[in-house]
Design a protein around this motif. Structure first.
Motif, PDB file in Angstrom:
ATOM      1  N   ASN A  10      12.944 -19.120   1.133  1.00  0.00           N
ATOM      2  CA  ASN A  10      13.427 -18.856  -0.221  1.00  0.00           C
ATOM      3  C   ASN A  10      12.533 -19.596  -1.192  1.00  0.00           C
ATOM      4  OD1 ASN A  10      15.434 -17.848  -2.196  1.00  0.00           O
ATOM      5  ND2 ASN A  10      15.794 -20.036  -2.522  1.00  0.00           N
ATOM      6  N   GLY A  11      11.888 -18.843  -2.086  1.00  0.00           N
ATOM      7  CA  GLY A  11      10.990 -19.465  -3.039  1.00  0.00           C
ATOM      8  C   GLY A  11      10.200 -18.410  -3.785  1.00  0.00           C
ATOM      9  N   SER A  12       9.085 -18.820  -4.349  1.00  0.00           N
ATOM     10  CA  SER A  12       8.302 -17.901  -5.177  1.00  0.00           C
ATOM     11  C   SER A  12       7.588 -16.868  -4.314  1.00  0.00           C
ATOM     12  CB  SER A  12       7.275 -18.681  -5.995  1.00  0.00           C
ATOM     13  OG  SER A  12       6.236 -19.178  -5.165  1.00  0.00           O
ATOM     14  N   MET A  13       7.291 -15.741  -4.915  1.00  0.00           N
ATOM     15  CA  MET A  13       6.542 -14.697  -4.228  1.00  0.00           C
ATOM     16  C   MET A  13       5.198 -15.240  -3.755  1.00  0.00           C
ATOM     17  SD  MET A  13       8.173 -11.715  -4.178  1.00  0.00           S
ATOM     18  CE  MET A  13       6.922 -10.420  -4.189  1.00  0.00           C
ATOM     19  N   LEU A  14       4.538 -16.004  -4.614  1.00  0.00           N
ATOM     20  CA  LEU A  14       3.230 -16.545  -4.261  1.00  0.00           C
ATOM     21  C   LEU A  14       3.323 -17.466  -3.053  1.00  0.00           C
ATOM     22  CD1 LEU A  14       0.240 -16.816  -4.891  1.00  0.00           C
ATOM     23  CD2 LEU A  14       0.815 -18.665  -6.494  1.00  0.00           C
ATOM     24  N   ASN A  15       4.308 -18.354  -3.042  1.00  0.00           N
ATOM     25  CA  ASN A  15       4.458 -19.272  -1.918  1.00  0.00           C
ATOM     26  C   ASN A  15       4.832 -18.540  -0.635  1.00  0.00           C
ATOM     27  OD1 ASN A  15       3.739 -21.540  -3.356  1.00  0.00           O
ATOM     28  ND2 ASN A  15       5.847 -22.132  -3.835  1.00  0.00           N
ATOM     29  N   ALA A  16       5.580 -17.448  -0.766  1.00  0.00           N
ATOM     30  CA  ALA A  16       5.913 -16.660   0.425  1.00  0.00           C
ATOM     31  C   ALA A  16       4.651 -16.067   1.043  1.00  0.00           C
ATOM     32  CB  ALA A  16       6.901 -15.548   0.076  1.00  0.00           C
ATOM     33  N   GLU A  17       3.780 -15.539   0.207  1.00  0.00           N
ATOM     34  CA  GLU A  17       2.519 -14.993   0.719  1.00  0.00           C
ATOM     35  C   GLU A  17       1.661 -16.092   1.335  1.00  0.00           C
ATOM     36  OE1 GLU A  17       0.684 -11.525  -1.533  1.00  0.00           O
ATOM     37  OE2 GLU A  17       1.821 -12.559  -3.115  1.00  0.00           O
ATOM     38  N   MET A  18       1.629 -17.246   0.702  1.00  0.00           N
ATOM     39  CA  MET A  18       0.842 -18.363   1.228  1.00  0.00           C
ATOM     40  C   MET A  18       1.401 -18.853   2.561  1.00  0.00           C
ATOM     41  SD  MET A  18       0.081 -20.516  -2.283  1.00  0.00           S
ATOM     42  CE  MET A  18      -0.748 -21.839  -1.384  1.00  0.00           C
ATOM     43  N   ALA A  19       2.715 -18.678   2.759  1.00  0.00           N
ATOM     44  CA  ALA A  19       3.338 -19.079   4.012  1.00  0.00           C
ATOM     45  C   ALA A  19       3.094 -18.072   5.132  1.00  0.00           C
ATOM     46  CB  ALA A  19       4.843 -19.273   3.812  1.00  0.00           C
ATOM     47  N   GLY A  20       2.503 -16.928   4.804  1.00  0.00           N
ATOM     48  CA  GLY A  20       2.150 -15.958   5.831  1.00  0.00           C
ATOM     49  C   GLY A  20       3.003 -14.713   5.868  1.00  0.00           C
ATOM     50  N   TYR A  21       3.962 -14.589   4.965  1.00  0.00           N
ATOM     51  CA  TYR A  21       4.784 -13.386   4.924  1.00  0.00           C
ATOM     52  C   TYR A  21       3.988 -12.266   4.248  1.00  0.00           C
ATOM     53  CZ  TYR A  21       8.598 -16.426   6.279  1.00  0.00           C
ATOM     54  OH  TYR A  21       9.376 -17.317   6.963  1.00  0.00           O
ATOM     55  N   GLU A  22       3.896 -11.124   4.902  1.00  0.00           N
ATOM     56  CA  GLU A  22       3.032 -10.049   4.436  1.00  0.00           C
ATOM     57  C   GLU A  22       3.787  -8.876   3.805  1.00  0.00           C
ATOM     58  OE1 GLU A  22       0.400  -8.968   7.588  1.00  0.00           O
ATOM     59  OE2 GLU A  22      -0.648 -10.899   7.536  1.00  0.00           O
ATOM     60  N   PHE A  23       5.121  -8.942   3.767  1.00  0.00           N
ATOM     61  CA  PHE A  23       5.906  -7.908   3.104  1.00  0.00           C
ATOM     62  C   PHE A  23       5.587  -6.526   3.696  1.00  0.00           C
ATOM     63  CE2 PHE A  23       5.844 -11.532   0.412  1.00  0.00           C
ATOM     64  CZ  PHE A  23       6.998 -11.516  -0.355  1.00  0.00           C
ATOM     65  N   ASN A  24       5.523  -6.468   5.017  1.00  0.00           N
ATOM     66  CA  ASN A  24       5.181  -5.206   5.698  1.00  0.00           C
ATOM     67  C   ASN A  24       6.404  -4.308   5.838  1.00  0.00           C
ATOM     68  OD1 ASN A  24       2.506  -5.891   6.015  1.00  0.00           O
ATOM     69  ND2 ASN A  24       2.791  -6.778   8.039  1.00  0.00           N
ATOM     70  N   GLN A  25       6.953  -3.904   4.715  1.00  0.00           N
ATOM     71  CA  GLN A  25       8.120  -3.037   4.683  1.00  0.00           C
ATOM     72  C   GLN A  25       7.945  -2.043   3.538  1.00  0.00           C
ATOM     73  OE1 GLN A  25      10.363  -3.415   6.960  1.00  0.00           O
ATOM     74  NE2 GLN A  25      10.398  -5.564   7.590  1.00  0.00           N
ATOM     75  N   SER A  26       8.716  -0.985   3.572  1.00  0.00           N
ATOM     76  CA  SER A  26       8.899  -0.199   2.349  1.00  0.00           C
ATOM     77  C   SER A  26      10.029  -0.855   1.556  1.00  0.00           C
ATOM     78  CB  SER A  26       9.241   1.255   2.677  1.00  0.00           C
ATOM     79  OG  SER A  26      10.398   1.335   3.487  1.00  0.00           O
ATOM     80  N   PHE A  27      10.061  -0.599   0.257  1.00  0.00           N
ATOM     81  CA  PHE A  27      11.004  -1.281  -0.628  1.00  0.00           C
ATOM     82  C   PHE A  27      11.761  -0.279  -1.486  1.00  0.00           C
ATOM     83  CE2 PHE A  27       8.319  -4.697   0.637  1.00  0.00           C
ATOM     84  CZ  PHE A  27       9.107  -5.840   0.542  1.00  0.00           C
ATOM     85  N   LEU A  28      12.905  -0.732  -1.981  1.00  0.00           N
ATOM     86  CA  LEU A  28      13.712   0.022  -2.930  1.00  0.00           C
ATOM     87  C   LEU A  28      13.756  -0.749  -4.243  1.00  0.00           C
ATOM     88  CD1 LEU A  28      16.748   0.869  -0.612  1.00  0.00           C
ATOM     89  CD2 LEU A  28      14.936   2.441  -1.292  1.00  0.00           C
ATOM     90  N   ARG A  29      13.495  -0.051  -5.344  1.00  0.00           N
ATOM     91  CA  ARG A  29      13.658  -0.670  -6.655  1.00  0.00           C
ATOM     92  C   ARG A  29      15.151  -0.791  -6.959  1.00  0.00           C
ATOM     93  NH1 ARG A  29      11.005   2.718  -9.381  1.00  0.00           N
ATOM     94  NH2 ARG A  29       9.014   1.615  -9.631  1.00  0.00           N
ATOM     95  N   VAL A  30      15.547  -1.905  -7.590  1.00  0.00           N
ATOM     96  CA  VAL A  30      16.943  -2.118  -7.969  1.00  0.00           C
ATOM     97  C   VAL A  30      17.025  -2.267  -9.480  1.00  0.00           C
ATOM     98  CG1 VAL A  30      18.957  -3.620  -7.744  1.00  0.00           C
ATOM     99  CG2 VAL A  30      17.461  -3.241  -5.765  1.00  0.00           C
ATOM    100  N   GLU A  31      17.849  -1.438 -10.099  1.00  0.00           N
ATOM    101  CA  GLU A  31      18.068  -1.502 -11.535  1.00  0.00           C
ATOM    102  C   GLU A  31      19.556  -1.389 -11.816  1.00  0.00           C
ATOM    103  OE1 GLU A  31      13.943   0.437 -13.271  1.00  0.00           O
ATOM    104  OE2 GLU A  31      15.669   1.751 -12.954  1.00  0.00           O
ATOM    105  N   ASP A  32      20.054  -2.300 -12.640  1.00  0.00           N
ATOM    106  CA  ASP A  32      21.479  -2.305 -13.007  1.00  0.00           C
ATOM    107  C   ASP A  32      22.375  -2.331 -11.774  1.00  0.00           C
ATOM    108  OD1 ASP A  32      20.825  -2.168 -15.752  1.00  0.00           O
ATOM    109  OD2 ASP A  32      20.643   0.018 -15.625  1.00  0.00           O
ATOM    110  N   GLY A  33      21.958  -3.058 -10.767  1.00  0.00           N
ATOM    111  CA  GLY A  33      22.779  -3.205  -9.572  1.00  0.00           C
ATOM    112  C   GLY A  33      22.817  -1.987  -8.681  1.00  0.00           C
ATOM    113  N   LYS A  34      21.854  -1.056  -8.854  1.00  0.00           N
ATOM    114  CA  LYS A  34      21.820   0.154  -8.037  1.00  0.00           C
ATOM    115  C   LYS A  34      20.404   0.362  -7.514  1.00  0.00           C
ATOM    116  CE  LYS A  34      25.527   2.449 -10.619  1.00  0.00           C
ATOM    117  NZ  LYS A  34      25.917   3.657 -11.398  1.00  0.00           N
ATOM    118  N   THR A  35      20.308   0.876  -6.312  1.00  0.00           N
ATOM    119  CA  THR A  35      18.990   1.131  -5.735  1.00  0.00           C
ATOM    120  C   THR A  35      18.430   2.443  -6.264  1.00  0.00           C
ATOM    121  OG1 THR A  35      20.081   2.116  -3.797  1.00  0.00           O
ATOM    122  CG2 THR A  35      19.378  -0.185  -3.629  1.00  0.00           C
ATOM    123  N   GLY A  36      17.103   2.442  -6.400  1.00  0.00           N
ATOM    124  CA  GLY A  36      16.414   3.633  -6.904  1.00  0.00           C
ATOM    125  C   GLY A  36      15.338   4.090  -5.954  1.00  0.00           C
TER     126      GLY A  36
END
Length: 238
Positions: free
Chosen positions: A120-146
């Motif tokens: 749990n932390g900043s996006m930058l620190n997550a990348e520096m820790a080795g997490y590569e975000f190898n997933q597809s993502f859903l945008r969330v707006e107003d508490g709903k997925t898009g």
């Protein structure tokens, strides 16, 4: 060194949890949500509250034996890492059901105590820790997925925070969710539920889990993260 929950809670696993969406919860504010399932809630100061709710398998332990093992495991961990790094809160058993609340001083304490991937932390620190975000993502707006998208847009928001975890818990973050990985479902604007179907398809190989547990280190966690297996990404903004 403490072996964490794997040492004393064999019955309290993700397989025993009902990780399904509650109808009508999308409108609830973060502070109004009380866990009715195994969950981790993160405060803005970085402390964590874990609520474990499951059925006690008394062929393994009686309630008294389980309570004693929890206290012993916490004692072992805090002796090495410092007083207050893990604390036992409420403990209830009724009709074979267990509800245990633990608090952690930091995400690192949660990760190290339980020997599971967790950041749990900043996006930058997550990348520096080795997490590569190898997933597809859903945008969330107003508490709903898009829309569904690749990781390019989420990774462009270095100003956001991210929680990275496995499939064992519902998770609540201290800011509004802006993106979630597609192996999660939105419960409300602050809370995400692992998609049980996706969990079975993306479960980390046993060799990676064993390596992470054996090393108990950021290197072992990053190894699992880089493969993109069995991890949830919850990106949020304060």
């Amino acid at each position: 060194m403490s072996k964490g929950r794997k040492r004393f809670l064999p019955a309290l696993t993700a397989a025993g949890l009902a990780l399904c969406l509650m109808t009508g919860c999308e409108k609830k504010a973060r502070q109004d949500w009380t866990p009715d399932r195994t969950a981790v809630q993160i405060s803005q100061d970085g402390t964590l509250t874990e609520t474990i709710i499951d059925t006690l398998n008394q062929s393994y332990y009686s309630p008294d034996e389980l309570s004693s093992m929890i206290k012993s495991s916490i004692s072992d961990y805090t002796a090495e890492h410092g007083a207050g790094t893990v604390r036992e809160g409420s403990w209830q058993t009724e009709n074979g059901q267990v509800m245990l609340v633990l608090t952690y001083a930091s995400a690192k304490d949660y990760r190290d105590f339980n020997h599971i991937p967790f950041f749990n932390g900043s996006m930058l620190n997550a990348e520096m820790a080795g997490y590569e975000f190898n997933q597809s993502f859903l945008r969330v707006e107003d508490g709903k997925t898009g829309d569904t998208m690749d990781n390019k847009e989420p990774l462009s928001h270095k100003e956001y925070q991210v929680l990275v975890t496995d499939f064992s818990h519902t998770v609540q973050v201290p800011g509004k969710i802006t993106y979630i990985s597609s192996n999660a479902q939105l419960l409300d604007a602050y809370t995400a539920v692992p998609d049980s179907g996706a969990a079975s398809e993306t479960e980390a190989p046993a060799s990676q889990e064993a390596q992470s547990e054996a090393e108990g280190s950021a290197a072992g966690i990053a190894s699992a993260a880089s493969a993109g297996d069995g991890l949830l990404y919850i990106i949020y903004d304060f």
